[in-house]
Each structure stands twice: as structure tokens, then as C-alpha cells.
Design a protein around this motif. Sequence first.
Motif: not given
Length: 482
Positions: A325-335
Motif C-alpha cells: 500500500t505504501y512506498e517510500y519516495k521523493k515527495l517534493l523537490s528542493k526549491g
Amino acid sequence: MFTRNTPLKIISCLLLAACISFGSFIQTSYAEEHLMDFAEKSGFPVKEAYRPKASIVIDADSGQILWEEQPDLSWSPASIAKVMTMYLALEAMEQGKFTLDTTVTATEKYVNISQIYALSNNKITLGVDYPVRDLFSMVAVPSSNVATLMLANLVTDNDEAGFIRKMNEKAAELGMTNTTYFNCSGAQIRAFDGLYEAPGIDPDGDNKSTARDLAILTYNLIKKYPEVLQFTNKPVVTTMENTPYAETFETYNYSLPGAKYGFDGVDGLKTGSSPTGGFNYIATAKKGDTRLIEVILGVGDWSDQEGEYERHLAGNAILEHAFSTYEYKKLLSKGSNKINGKKLILNQDFYGFAKKETEPSFTLTDGKLSLANEYGQVSPNIPAKSVQYREVSEKGSTDKPVKIEKKKAVQLSSTKKEGHNYLAIGILAVFGLLLLILSRVFKKRIAGVRRGSRKASTPLTRLLFSLGILSILSAVGLFIFF
């Protein structure tokens, strides 16, 4: 003041109250079957008689809860209490009090304890020196009560009551707010036939904890002492190897790969069972860079030993659900990012656990952005992962509202608009209620046809239910905002 619209207002309120109550009832019915539904889909079906009394899954890195059911139910953890004993032994080693090679000499007291039939144990031979590393394996795998006491007494120089006080102090320090220890092993002091003495401690006291508290303990254990997993990750272990006192033990953690219900990635941690606690266990599993911690409490009943196996079907089903159900990932980028209608500048990329194929939502507090999670954190002592941001102000619209000079016309228009709004609210509420009733009726009729089937819902009943809820929510929106 009673006006022409007052009856419409009253009727709308009553309809909304009835619809919300009815909708809540139906939603509860669906939620109750949720675990059973995904367990069946996962390939690890759970029988109702073996449904856990309490369970929780957290991310081992952040403490974010990914699943919970009755996480604060007070329960007897049985031999899972030994996890705290291992924690305190590892802490003592960190403080330099002893090492894995330090030995504990078997006294007559320890030999006699090892021979108590009612306790889980291993053989102890008088005068033999047992290394700490072997005591850890004896505690973790065969759940030896005598090895647990030998380890505890090494930590506090045979102050058995002092060790129990130390357990409770550590529980409080870690934020285990609903945990109380009365012994170091999970077996009541009286069960040791007078060989375990802890003045000031109730000899009949039964340890109490919760799924949440045990997850907090395991989170801290793995964070601070990940080496503990070397004692819990094998389905078969041999202690006192290459000596006349060697013994081989098979794990009770049947979710370990190679065991009866092996689950890919599981590498510990501890099981426990007792007449008051039924069958419990803590598991930790790693897939890729993701490690999860799971606590399962109260599977089955002590009188039915099948619970020893069934707890792992339930545990595997919940782990599979969390991983899928879940995944670990980049949710938002720097900036630059637009969050909650605000333009924000993040000082670094933001990663986290989010449900697959859904848009994550965020909270902004004191210059820090964090992921909004439906279950929250396992403990207030473990803050959610966050990233710092600064807000960039944008010029707002300078348009001003147009004044209407004819006050009477405004009042007439407003009155007419209110009448139309309340009529629309009533229609939407009635329509939603009818759809909910239809979904309930169809579900019962289908359940009557499929006797013995737990899963009576169909695409049609789910569609009717969803449309009903949507209509009611629309009515609520009109009632509140217009």
C-alpha cells in the motif's frame, strides 16, 4: 425569529443528522471487515477466531504508523517482555559493564529453574560458564526463562527487584506510557517456585503493555542496537557450539524465511504466548531500503495451540498490506513548491512514506513541512520527518467587492437564495439517504444468496454507497457554506 424558511431549516437539519448517522453505521461495518478483506487478497487468509486483538505497523526509520487496530489496548505481552531485558543488557554493554564474551556461571539456583517444566527453558549445567552471546540466543529463540534471568542478574549484580524497576524506568523514558513490568521474562515470579525473588514486586503481577508501546520499544531497540537482529534472524540456532553442552533450537517465529510461514524480508524479532495473553509476536522486515516493525497481540486462545501458527498468517497479511500500500519516495523537490495555496522554498528534497497512486498532503508548522498521515506518529517522542521552508509572498488581487446600494433588493435576493439552498439541501439529503438504504438492502440480499460468505458487497452496492455519501457531503457543504 420564526420565518417562512424555518421549517425548511429544521427538516434539513433532521435529514442531515439521520443520513450522517446511517452512513456512519454502514461505514463502520465496512471498516470492521477491512483486515479480513486484505488478508484474503494477500494470500494469508485469517480466520475470524484468530483475528488479532491489537496490531500496529510502523516505519522503522521515521516512526510513522502505516497500519493500526486497537494499538492502545492493554494486553499481556507474555515472553515479548524479554525484549526489554535484551534492550537493557545491550545498554549495559554499551556502558562497558560487560561484553558478548563475558560469561555467567551456572549456579544451583539456575539449574533448578531450568528444570521447572511449566517454563520455557533450555538445559543448564552446574558450574558451566555461559557466554553472554549464547544467553542472548537462548533468550531470543527458545525463549529461555532461566537465560533471561541470568542476563538480567548480570546487568544489576543479582538485584532482581532492581532490574524490574529498571525496566519500568526505561519504559517511561522511551514514552511507553501504558506499560508496567512485574518480571523480566513474561512468566510471573510465583511460577519460579521461590527461586526468583524481587522484594516489593507483586509475585502474581502480570506484565501489561500495548501494541503501540511495544512498537516504540522495538523502534528504539533497532535504532540504537541493530546488532540484536543477529540473534533473531535465523530459523535454527545452536548454542554453546563445539562444547559438550551444545543445543539446537528451532525458532517460534514462523514468519522467518525458511520457517513454516516464511515471509520475504523478515529478520526477527520475538514471539510470546501465555494463558492470559494468547499468542503474540513482534516482527521486523526489510525490503530494499525499507524496514517495517510490526506488533501482533492476542491471536487465538491459549487452550487452542493453533494460535502459535495463526498469528503469523495475520502478521504476514498485515505486513504484505503495508508493503504493497505504501512506498517510500521523493515527495517534493528542493526549491520552489506550491503547498496548501502557498508558495514555499524548501531547503532540500523531501522524502517520506505515502500511499501509492495518491497525492500526499502536507502540514506546515513553525517553518517546517511534514507529511500529513492519517495514523500519525507512533509516539510524540518521535517527531515526524520534516524539512525547513520559507514562504514567498505573492501579490494578492486588489479587486474590491462591489457595493449594492439597494438594501431591500439585497435582502429579497438573499431570502430567495436561502429558500433555494434549503430546498437543494433537502433534496440531496433525501437522495443520499435513499441510495444508502438501497446499498444496504442489496448487500443483505446478496449476503442471503451467498450464505457463508463474509464479503457480501458488489460493485453495485459500493457504487450506491459512494453516491449516497457524495450526496450527503454535498448537502453538508451547501448547509455550511451557503
